[in-house]
Design a protein around this motif. Structure first.
Motif, short mmCIF file in Angstrom:
data_model
loop_
_atom_site.label_atom_id
_atom_site.label_comp_id
_atom_site.label_asym_id
_atom_site.label_seq_id
_atom_site.Cartn_x
_atom_site.Cartn_y
_atom_site.Cartn_z
N ILE A 1 9.49 31.31 -4.65
CA ILE A 1 8.78 30.77 -3.49
C ILE A 1 8.89 31.77 -2.35
O ILE A 1 9.98 32.20 -2.00
CB ILE A 1 9.37 29.42 -3.04
N SER A 2 7.75 32.15 -1.80
CA SER A 2 7.73 33.08 -0.67
C SER A 2 7.17 32.38 0.56
O SER A 2 6.47 31.37 0.46
CB SER A 2 6.87 34.31 -0.99
N VAL A 3 7.50 32.93 1.73
CA VAL A 3 6.86 32.50 2.98
C VAL A 3 5.78 33.51 3.30
O VAL A 3 6.07 34.70 3.46
CB VAL A 3 7.87 32.41 4.13
N ARG A 4 4.54 33.06 3.36
CA ARG A 4 3.42 33.97 3.63
C ARG A 4 3.28 34.23 5.13
O ARG A 4 2.98 35.34 5.54
CB ARG A 4 2.12 33.41 3.05
N TYR A 5 3.44 33.20 5.94
CA TYR A 5 3.40 33.40 7.39
C TYR A 5 3.90 32.15 8.10
O TYR A 5 4.03 31.08 7.49
CB TYR A 5 1.99 33.77 7.88
N ALA A 6 4.19 32.30 9.39
CA ALA A 6 4.67 31.19 10.21
C ALA A 6 4.15 31.37 11.63
O ALA A 6 4.06 32.49 12.14
CB ALA A 6 6.20 31.14 10.21
N PHE A 7 3.82 30.26 12.26
CA PHE A 7 3.43 30.31 13.66
C PHE A 7 3.83 29.01 14.35
O PHE A 7 4.04 27.98 13.69
CB PHE A 7 1.93 30.57 13.83
N LEU A 8 3.96 29.07 15.66
CA LEU A 8 4.35 27.92 16.46
C LEU A 8 3.15 27.40 17.23
O LEU A 8 2.47 28.16 17.92
CB LEU A 8 5.46 28.31 17.45
N ARG A 9 2.89 26.10 17.13
CA ARG A 9 1.83 25.46 17.91
C ARG A 9 2.45 24.76 19.11
O ARG A 9 3.56 24.22 19.02
CB ARG A 9 1.07 24.44 17.05
N PHE A 10 1.71 24.73 20.20
CA PHE A 10 2.19 24.02 21.39
C PHE A 10 1.02 23.39 22.12
O PHE A 10 -0.11 23.87 22.07
CB PHE A 10 2.97 24.96 22.31
N GLY A 11 1.30 22.29 22.80
CA GLY A 11 0.27 21.58 23.54
C GLY A 11 0.04 22.19 24.91
O GLY A 11 0.86 22.97 25.42
N THR A 12 -1.07 21.84 25.52
CA THR A 12 -1.43 22.29 26.87
C THR A 12 -2.03 21.13 27.64
O THR A 12 -2.47 20.13 27.08
CB THR A 12 -2.45 23.44 26.84
N ASN A 13 -2.00 21.28 28.97
CA ASN A 13 -2.67 20.32 29.87
C ASN A 13 -2.25 18.87 29.62
O ASN A 13 -3.08 17.96 29.59
CB ASN A 13 -4.19 20.45 29.74
N GLU B 1 16.89 29.32 9.09
CA GLU B 1 17.25 28.11 8.35
C GLU B 1 15.99 27.31 8.02
O GLU B 1 15.87 26.73 6.94
CB GLU B 1 18.22 27.26 9.16
N MET B 2 15.03 27.30 8.96
CA MET B 2 13.77 26.60 8.74
C MET B 2 13.02 27.18 7.54
O MET B 2 12.51 26.44 6.68
CB MET B 2 12.90 26.68 9.99
N LEU B 3 12.95 28.51 7.45
CA LEU B 3 12.26 29.14 6.33
C LEU B 3 12.93 28.78 5.01
O LEU B 3 12.25 28.49 4.00
CB LEU B 3 12.23 30.66 6.50
N ILE B 4 14.25 28.79 4.99
CA ILE B 4 14.99 28.44 3.77
C ILE B 4 14.72 26.99 3.37
O ILE B 4 14.48 26.68 2.20
CB ILE B 4 16.51 28.67 3.99
N LYS B 5 14.73 26.09 4.35
CA LYS B 5 14.48 24.67 4.09
C LYS B 5 13.08 24.46 3.52
O LYS B 5 12.87 23.63 2.61
CB LYS B 5 14.64 23.86 5.37
N CYS B 6 12.09 25.18 4.05
CA CYS B 6 10.72 25.04 3.56
C CYS B 6 10.61 25.51 2.11
O CYS B 6 9.93 24.87 1.29
CB CYS B 6 9.75 25.82 4.45
N LYS B 7 11.27 26.61 1.79
CA LYS B 7 11.23 27.11 0.41
C LYS B 7 11.94 26.14 -0.53
O LYS B 7 11.46 25.89 -1.65
CB LYS B 7 11.86 28.51 0.35
N GLU B 8 13.06 25.58 -0.09
CA GLU B 8 13.77 24.60 -0.91
C GLU B 8 12.92 23.36 -1.13
O GLU B 8 12.90 22.79 -2.23
CB GLU B 8 15.09 24.22 -0.24
N ALA B 9 12.21 22.93 -0.09
CA ALA B 9 11.35 21.75 -0.21
C ALA B 9 10.21 22.00 -1.20
O ALA B 9 9.85 21.12 -1.99
CB ALA B 9 10.80 21.36 1.16
N HIS B 10 9.65 23.20 -1.17
CA HIS B 10 8.55 23.52 -2.08
C HIS B 10 9.01 23.45 -3.54
O HIS B 10 8.25 23.03 -4.42
CB HIS B 10 7.98 24.91 -1.77
N ARG B 11 10.25 23.81 -3.79
CA ARG B 11 10.77 23.74 -5.15
C ARG B 11 10.83 22.30 -5.66
O ARG B 11 10.85 22.06 -6.87
CB ARG B 11 12.16 24.38 -5.22
N LYS B 12 10.86 21.33 -4.75
CA LYS B 12 10.88 19.93 -5.14
C LYS B 12 9.48 19.42 -5.48
O LYS B 12 9.34 18.32 -6.03
CB LYS B 12 11.48 19.07 -4.03
N PHE B 13 8.46 20.21 -5.12
CA PHE B 13 7.09 19.80 -5.44
C PHE B 13 6.30 21.02 -5.89
O PHE B 13 5.45 21.55 -5.16
CB PHE B 13 6.42 19.13 -4.23
#
Length: 339
Positions: A208-220, A275-287
């Motif tokens: 399982i690889s991480v292809r990319y990551a980005f942060l979303r945020f609200g405005t106004n 840690e977030m990237l690791i958790k996401c990869k571990e979660a993908h292994r469950k599905f």
């Protein structure tokens, strides 16, 4: 009809291109660039028809980058193969996430399934018990309708404002505690829970690889960070370094500071990023039934990553692909080699 879907998708590319060009006042694409893009399409995808999204990426980036993946090819050719139906639909059953991804997914307060209320262990709860809990809870809660899109079926309210009569009959809901986010993210924008989107991919060799990551945020003062609701995004490299600038849904640069709070995006150094990237990869292994998953993760007050939602369906890739890609060069190389 697949040809109709291609036409609808490519029409969206032309609309976005016109929006970008009219706002900027000039175009990047000329006859020579268009020939180059079409030649790339023929050699990679077997026909030149996939050029519109690559032209859009070129208008965003300012130059054409070989290796880009056009969104219509991604949506209609790759994704149905990577994430087949009906396996791609489980992500919409939000009432089941905490069972599938325990120790990562946010544990709900209650579930509404088949017009009945349940606790997280799927034990039935009476409406009187539910209302008594909310009367004494005295905090914000988040109510999400299953199969919701873009944050439009999400309500944030105080617990004493919850009214079960306002829930639609025949629809399922997950009722979650409101997450207090990490202090730095709260300084960025306190009005919404600002979430990371992490895309993981099940590779040919089973890793399982991480292809990319980005942060979303609200405005106004928006309560959600979804791009379809006016949110913006900041790219993060695999070392956890943020881009200096943020971008809108079209991939256009919107500045180096938050338009309302003035927070500088380059200062978004998040301790729990790896840690977030690791958790996401571990979660993908469950599905492993789908190959590409987008994980929506918040960093809580203690700096721990918490899964809010996941997505195995269609997602827009052109804005981030244009600015920071290509993210699937190996897929492109394989297609070229097999033509």
């Amino acid at each position: 009809d697949k040809s109709l879907l291609y036409n609808y998708s490519r029409n969206d590319a032309f609309i976005a291109m016109n929006y970008i060009i009219s706002g900027r006042g000039y175009k990047i694409i000329n006859r020579s660039t268009k020939i180059q893009i079409k030649d790339y399409c023929i050699k990679t995808f077997g026909k030149s028809d996939f050029w519109p999204y690559l032209a859009l990426c070129t208008e965003i980036r300012g130059e054409f980058i070989p290796g880009w993946l056009p969104q219509d090819y991604f949506w209609l050719n790759l994704l149905p193969h990577w994430n087949p139906y009906p396996q791609d639909q489980l992500c919409n059953l939000k009432t089941f996430d905490h069972q599938l991804f325990n120790n990562f997914s946010l544990t709900p307060l209650f579930l509404r399934i088949s017009d009945h209320f349940f606790n997280p262990e799927f034990q039935m709860v009476s409406e009187a018990e539910l209302m008594n809990f909310f009367k004494n809870y005295d905090r914000f809660v988040v109510v999400k309708e299953e199969f919701g899109r873009g944050g439009h079926e999400v309500s944030i309210l105080r617990s004493n404002e919850f009214n079960p009569k306002k829930l639609k009959r025949g629809r399922n809901y997950v009722i979650q505690p409101f997450v207090e986010q990490y202090e730095l993210l709260n300084r960025l924008n306190p009005n919404s829970v600002n979430t990371f989107r992490v895309n993981t991919f099940l590779e040919e060799n089973g890793s399982i690889s991480v292809r990319y990551a980005f942060l979303r945020f609200g405005t106004n003062e928006a309560k959600v960070d979804n791009l379809s609701s006016g949110g913006k995004w900041v790219f993060f490299d695999m070392e956890g370094r943020p881009s200096d600038s943020a971008y809108d849904a079209h991939g256009l640069e919107v500045g180096k500071k938050h338009e309302n709070t003035g927070f500088e995006f380059s200062k978004l150094m998040i301790p729990g990023f790896h840690e977030m990237l690791i958790k996401c990869k571990e979660a993908h292994r469950k599905f492993p039934y789908v190959r590409l998953i987008g994980w929506d993760v918040c960093i809580n007050k203690k700096g721990n990553p918490v899964l809010l939602e996941w997505n195995a369906g269609q997602q827009n890739i052109y804005a981030i692909e244009a600015n920071f890609g290509p993210f699937f060069p190996d897929i492109i190389a394989s297609m070229k080699a097999n033509r």
